[in-house]
Design a protein around this motif. Structure first.
Motif, mmCIF file in Angstrom:
data_model
loop_
_atom_site.group_PDB
_atom_site.id
_atom_site.type_symbol
_atom_site.label_atom_id
_atom_site.label_comp_id
_atom_site.label_asym_id
_atom_site.label_seq_id
_atom_site.Cartn_x
_atom_site.Cartn_y
_atom_site.Cartn_z
ATOM 1 N N THR A 402 -13.144 -40.685 -1.108
ATOM 2 C CA THR A 402 -11.808 -41.258 -1.223
ATOM 3 C C THR A 402 -10.876 -40.642 -0.192
ATOM 4 O OG1 THR A 402 -11.227 -39.595 -2.880
ATOM 5 C CG2 THR A 402 -12.097 -41.693 -3.681
ATOM 6 N N PRO A 403 -9.832 -41.358 0.222
ATOM 7 C CA PRO A 403 -8.920 -40.828 1.242
ATOM 8 C C PRO A 403 -7.974 -39.772 0.686
ATOM 9 C CG PRO A 403 -8.200 -43.004 0.533
ATOM 10 C CD PRO A 403 -9.517 -42.757 -0.140
ATOM 11 N N ASP A 404 -7.508 -38.911 1.559
ATOM 12 C CA ASP A 404 -6.517 -37.877 1.240
ATOM 13 C C ASP A 404 -5.697 -37.679 2.507
ATOM 14 O OD1 ASP A 404 -5.026 -35.664 0.609
ATOM 15 O OD2 ASP A 404 -6.717 -34.333 0.206
ATOM 16 N N ALA A 405 -4.433 -38.064 2.458
ATOM 17 C CA ALA A 405 -3.599 -38.062 3.656
ATOM 18 C C ALA A 405 -3.124 -36.681 4.064
ATOM 19 C CB ALA A 405 -2.391 -38.984 3.454
ATOM 20 N N ARG A 406 -3.319 -35.673 3.224
ATOM 21 C CA ARG A 406 -2.859 -34.331 3.584
ATOM 22 C C ARG A 406 -3.569 -33.842 4.843
ATOM 23 N NH1 ARG A 406 -4.258 -30.649 -1.381
ATOM 24 N NH2 ARG A 406 -6.164 -31.899 -1.196
ATOM 25 N N VAL A 407 -2.806 -33.317 5.788
ATOM 26 C CA VAL A 407 -3.409 -32.658 6.958
ATOM 27 C C VAL A 407 -3.658 -31.217 6.560
ATOM 28 C CG1 VAL A 407 -3.088 -31.969 9.354
ATOM 29 C CG2 VAL A 407 -2.260 -34.199 8.568
ATOM 30 N N ILE A 408 -4.904 -30.883 6.337
ATOM 31 C CA ILE A 408 -5.253 -29.586 5.766
ATOM 32 C C ILE A 408 -6.583 -29.133 6.353
ATOM 33 C CG2 ILE A 408 -6.475 -30.562 3.777
ATOM 34 C CD1 ILE A 408 -5.189 -28.350 2.071
ATOM 35 N N SER A 409 -6.783 -27.859 6.419
ATOM 36 C CA SER A 409 -8.034 -27.316 6.960
ATOM 37 C C SER A 409 -9.145 -27.522 5.944
ATOM 38 C CB SER A 409 -7.862 -25.825 7.273
ATOM 39 O OG SER A 409 -6.945 -25.644 8.326
ATOM 40 N N ARG A 410 -10.115 -28.309 6.320
ATOM 41 C CA ARG A 410 -11.233 -28.648 5.435
ATOM 42 C C ARG A 410 -12.516 -28.089 6.054
ATOM 43 N NH1 ARG A 410 -9.026 -32.887 2.314
ATOM 44 N NH2 ARG A 410 -7.142 -33.750 3.283
ATOM 45 N N THR A 411 -13.276 -27.368 5.270
ATOM 46 C CA THR A 411 -14.493 -26.755 5.785
ATOM 47 C C THR A 411 -15.716 -27.444 5.210
ATOM 48 O OG1 THR A 411 -15.716 -24.682 6.039
ATOM 49 C CG2 THR A 411 -14.576 -25.000 3.957
ATOM 50 N N ALA A 412 -16.793 -27.462 5.970
ATOM 51 C CA ALA A 412 -18.057 -28.058 5.530
ATOM 52 C C ALA A 412 -18.817 -27.066 4.653
ATOM 53 C CB ALA A 412 -18.892 -28.469 6.726
ATOM 54 N N GLY A 413 -18.135 -26.581 3.617
ATOM 55 C CA GLY A 413 -18.772 -25.681 2.673
ATOM 56 C C GLY A 413 -19.126 -24.348 3.280
ATOM 57 N N CYS A 414 -20.053 -23.664 2.618
ATOM 58 C CA CYS A 414 -20.413 -22.318 3.058
ATOM 59 C C CYS A 414 -21.062 -22.323 4.437
ATOM 60 C CB CYS A 414 -21.335 -21.652 2.041
ATOM 61 S SG CYS A 414 -22.827 -22.604 1.618
ATOM 62 N N TRP A 415 -21.786 -23.405 4.767
ATOM 63 C CA TRP A 415 -22.416 -23.489 6.083
ATOM 64 C C TRP A 415 -21.370 -23.697 7.165
ATOM 65 C CZ3 TRP A 415 -27.515 -22.385 6.456
ATOM 66 C CH2 TRP A 415 -28.246 -22.387 5.271
ATOM 67 N N GLY A 416 -20.365 -24.495 6.868
ATOM 68 C CA GLY A 416 -19.298 -24.694 7.835
ATOM 69 C C GLY A 416 -18.435 -23.462 8.000
ATOM 70 N N THR A 417 -18.158 -22.766 6.907
ATOM 71 C CA THR A 417 -17.323 -21.566 6.968
ATOM 72 C C THR A 417 -18.011 -20.460 7.761
ATOM 73 O OG1 THR A 417 -16.212 -22.073 4.884
ATOM 74 C CG2 THR A 417 -16.258 -19.754 5.556
ATOM 75 N N THR A 418 -19.282 -20.226 7.486
ATOM 76 C CA THR A 418 -20.014 -19.197 8.226
ATOM 77 C C THR A 418 -20.111 -19.569 9.701
ATOM 78 O OG1 THR A 418 -21.316 -18.776 6.230
ATOM 79 C CG2 THR A 418 -22.121 -17.826 8.283
ATOM 80 N N GLY A 419 -20.376 -20.848 9.982
ATOM 81 C CA GLY A 419 -20.452 -21.283 11.373
ATOM 82 C C GLY A 419 -19.134 -21.110 12.103
ATOM 83 N N PHE A 420 -18.028 -21.411 11.441
ATOM 84 C CA PHE A 420 -16.711 -21.230 12.057
ATOM 85 C C PHE A 420 -16.465 -19.754 12.351
ATOM 86 C CE2 PHE A 420 -12.187 -20.325 11.779
ATOM 87 C CZ PHE A 420 -11.621 -21.311 12.578
ATOM 88 N N MET A 421 -16.754 -18.887 11.388
ATOM 89 C CA MET A 421 -16.574 -17.454 11.615
ATOM 90 C C MET A 421 -17.399 -16.990 12.807
ATOM 91 S SD MET A 421 -16.676 -15.879 7.760
ATOM 92 C CE MET A 421 -15.335 -16.092 6.587
ATOM 93 N N ARG A 422 -18.606 -17.498 12.908
ATOM 94 C CA ARG A 422 -19.500 -17.060 13.985
ATOM 95 C C ARG A 422 -18.978 -17.503 15.347
ATOM 96 N NH1 ARG A 422 -25.300 -15.708 14.264
ATOM 97 N NH2 ARG A 422 -26.291 -16.587 16.108
ATOM 98 N N THR A 423 -18.588 -18.772 15.475
ATOM 99 C CA THR A 423 -18.172 -19.271 16.783
ATOM 100 C C THR A 423 -16.808 -18.744 17.194
ATOM 101 O OG1 THR A 423 -18.031 -21.262 18.153
ATOM 102 C CG2 THR A 423 -17.086 -21.416 15.966
ATOM 103 N N VAL A 424 -15.905 -18.490 16.235
ATOM 104 C CA VAL A 424 -14.558 -18.036 16.581
ATOM 105 C C VAL A 424 -14.524 -16.522 16.806
ATOM 106 C CG1 VAL A 424 -12.197 -17.819 15.738
ATOM 107 C CG2 VAL A 424 -13.405 -19.983 15.494
ATOM 108 N N LEU A 425 -15.143 -15.749 15.912
ATOM 109 C CA LEU A 425 -15.134 -14.292 16.087
ATOM 110 C C LEU A 425 -15.992 -13.867 17.275
ATOM 111 C CD1 LEU A 425 -15.204 -13.042 12.383
ATOM 112 C CD2 LEU A 425 -13.298 -12.986 14.008
ATOM 113 N N ARG A 426 -16.937 -14.722 17.680
ATOM 114 C CA ARG A 426 -17.720 -14.433 18.888
ATOM 115 C C ARG A 426 -16.806 -14.272 20.100
ATOM 116 N NH1 ARG A 426 -21.805 -18.699 19.100
ATOM 117 N NH2 ARG A 426 -23.619 -17.352 18.832
#
Length: 641
Positions: A402-426
């Motif tokens: 379903t749609p949600d018009a809020r502009v908000i940081s959405r992560t692809a779960g634990c796999w997305g969160t860990t991947g984001f930490m890895r690519t950004v903190l790198r």
């Protein structure tokens, strides 16, 4: 009788003037022809190209035997023109001629050299470093452990080399061949130029997010991430150059010198970013081996985010009741040095997720990733930083979104969160490892563990679980001691779980019991439902790596105020014995353990006789159940029923 059409030869060997001379008689059409081969190379003196040497030895395949030729090799980027024995060195653009060398002479700097027959010379060229830019070759020579980590996976040369193994599965396509330092001159030149650009803080100019070249036309298919060869090379070189510039220029208050080979590889080995996939024609990101579901941003964007300088990024959630305090800036000008600074950056990264991020809905189907991040592929790090609305995703074979018009940081779960930490903190030279357990991704910060600091999480989703966003414990508390983590997740002492996790197994098992109306961390508890045994009161609960996923948050809620637990406790009339509302906290503890008169944890030092007494005290401290009310979390959102 001899056939006139046959040709034959009879050769006799004799010594003439202490030189082996071969006298040959050839019969051609019945006519006896004599010739001499003084150097014994099978070519008559009359036709010898290089008398006294073997005409068949021609290392550079230029038609001139080595004995009468000059063998020239090039070190660096440039060419050598030959006019007889006169050699002229021509450096490539951006390079300079350093001189000639050979086994028999010292370095000769004149660009022209009158060589002698049979000599072997090397033309040496060096990159011209702009004023103010450190000589990268000199630094790497002084830091061989860092140089040893620099590796690029290139295509095979004409298929004659053995490919690197491509993942843990035999079904994976073959990969390329890793080039170790020093790389071939052309590729070194690319790194040098990337390093100069980073040193002067020039933008890479790379598109963000990059194009996903995998076939994502099927909206209902499980998504994958593939970089084109050109894009993969440019992004890897940008990150490697950034790592080296940050280290040499002291741009972060800690050093990679002293990192373990694994930690250095995460920063400097392309196989820790992606694998060359010869079947797909690009560089493929493996969900497990490459650290999660995240599409790389550029290093300058990652650093701007970490420094709080990325305009428009989600810094404080729009519904946050409390003001921004400054700790949403992950690496500040006054960040501590050494591992203490790294630890602070990790704590603040976790805290940023706690303040800003919610879990996405449903799963990683192409149509659903497009609905969440307007991108078919792994979550673009830039879109997580900036926030996105969620569009509608309708499917014939998958669950609708379903749609949600809020502009908000959405992560692809634990796999997305860990991947984001890895690519950004790198980008800040902080390596992150994804530890798989029970089908989930658990972040591990190895340099903190090296310093004997808490360094692991029981689930990446712990950052935005309702038990975290409504609780009073500091975000740093979400990191566990490695000894306890290993007791929970590697009880056998091995890492066999990692061998069983693949992209396909995660796809198959992630959504088995998920309510399609749920939005983790946005509308409910923030932990995916997992099958678990039902235990009667007083009976023990079997603990496995799968059941221990997210357990650390539940443990923290036994010792810190938790708005979520207080709300559920009050709604149940403070009679939680038969309630399922607090099952998440009981999942790893029996009811008998929850009412034990002994303190459950050493912190805080004064603890009630049992957990329910603890909740009573916490509720009274808030002013009673009426004051607890709906239980708003740190972002101003109301806790669910």
């Amino acid at each position: 009788m001899m056939d006139r059409n046959r040709a034959g030869s009879l050769c006799l060997v004799s010594l003439v003037a202490a030189i082996a001379t071969v006298g040959c008689q050839s019969i051609h059409g019945g006519i006896l022809v004599s010739f001499t081969d003084s150097d014994g190379d099978g070519v008559s003196d009359a036709h010898d190209i290089c008398p006294g040497f073997d005409d068949t030895v021609d290392a550079d395949a230029d038609g001139i035997p080595d004995g009468c030729d000059v063998l020239v090799s090039v070190d660096g980027l440039g060419t050598v023109s030959e006019d007889g024995f006169l050699l002229t060195a021509v450096p490539a653009d951006g390079w300079a001629f350093l001189g000639w060398s050979s086994a028999s002479m010292d370095l000769e700097s004149n660009s022209s050299l009158a060589a002698t027959a049979g000599s072997i010379v090397i033309a040496r060229f060096g990159f011209v470093w702009p004023t103010g830019v450190p000589n990268l070759d000199d630094w790497l020579s002084g830091n061989p452990q860092v140089a040893a980590a620099l590796s690029w996976e290139a295509p095979l040369s004409e298929g004659v080399e053995s490919p690197d193994p491509c993942g843990k599965s035999a079904s994976q396509p073959q990969c390329g061949k890793s080039l170790v330092w020093p790389w071939p001159a052309e590729f070194r030149d690319s790194l040098y130029r990337a390093f100069v650009g980073v040193w002067f803080k020039e933008p890479t100019g790379l598109p963000d997010p990059p194009q996903n070249t995998f076939d994502t036309a099927d909206a209902d298919a499980f998504t994958s991430q593939l970089y084109s060869p050109v894009d993969a090379e440019a992004r890897f070189l940008a990150y490697a150059a950034n790592t080296l510039a940050a280290e040499i220029g002291g741009r972060v208050p800690w050093s990679i010198v002293g990192y373990t080979p694994k930690e250095l590889a995460i920063l400097l080995d392309s196989r820790e970013f992606f694998w060359l996939n010869t079947e797909f024609g690009g560089y493929f990101v493996d969900l497990v081996s490459h650290g999660g579901m995240s599409t790389m941003t550029t290093p300058e964007t990652a650093l701007a985010f970490l420094h709080g300088e990325l305009d428009g990024s989600q810094r404080c959630h729009s519904g946050l009741l409390e003001p921004c305090t400054g700790d949403e800036i992950i690496i500040a000008a006054d960040s501590p040095s050494g591992v203490a600074g790294q630890a602070t950056a990790v704590y603040r990264t976790i805290h940023w997720f706690r303040l800003n991020v919610i879990h996405f809905t449903n799963h990683w189907w192409n149509g659903n990733t497009e609905a969440h991040w307007q991108y078919r592929g792994y979550t673009p790090a830039i879109r997580l930083m900036m926030g996105t609305p969620r569009a509608e995703y309708l499917s014939d074979s998958r669950r609708d979104t379903t749609p949600d018009a809020r502009v908000i940081s959405r992560t692809a779960g634990c796999w997305g969160t860990t991947g984001f930490m890895r690519t950004v903190l790198r980008a800040a030279n902080i390596p992150v490892i994804l530890e798989p357990a029970g089908g989930h991704a658990l972040p591990h910060f190895p340099t903190l563990e090296d310093a004997e600091l808490p360094s692991r999480m029981s689930h990446a989703d712990d950052c935005y679980s309702r038990m975290t966003t409504t609780a009073s414990f500091p975000s740093s508390a979400l990191l566990m001691r490695p000894d306890l983590w290993k007791q929970w997740f590697r009880p056998s002492g091995g890492n066999t779980d990692a061998l069983e996790v693949t992209n396909q197994s995660v796809e198959a098992g992630f959504l088995d019991d998920l309510d399609p109306a749920s939005d983790f961390g946005g509308d409910n508890l923030g932990m995916p439902p997992q099958p678990e045994p039902e235990s009667a009161l007083g009976e023990g609960i079997a603990n496995t790596p799968r059941l221990n996923v997210g357990r650390w948050v539940r443990e923290l809620n036994l010792q810190w105020d938790s708005g979520y637990c207080m709300v559920q406790f009050c709604k149940d009339g403070r009679i939680p014995i038969d309630s399922g509302k607090v099952t998440a906290s009981q999942r790893n503890l029996t009811f008998a353990e929850l009412i034990s008169p002994a303190c459950l944890t050493p912190e805080p030092p004064e603890c009630p006789a049992n957990w329910f007494d603890f909740l009573d005290v916490a509720v009274e401290a808030k002013g009673g159940c009426a004051a607890v009310g709906a239980g708003r979390d740190r972002r101003g959102e109301v806790s669910p029923d």
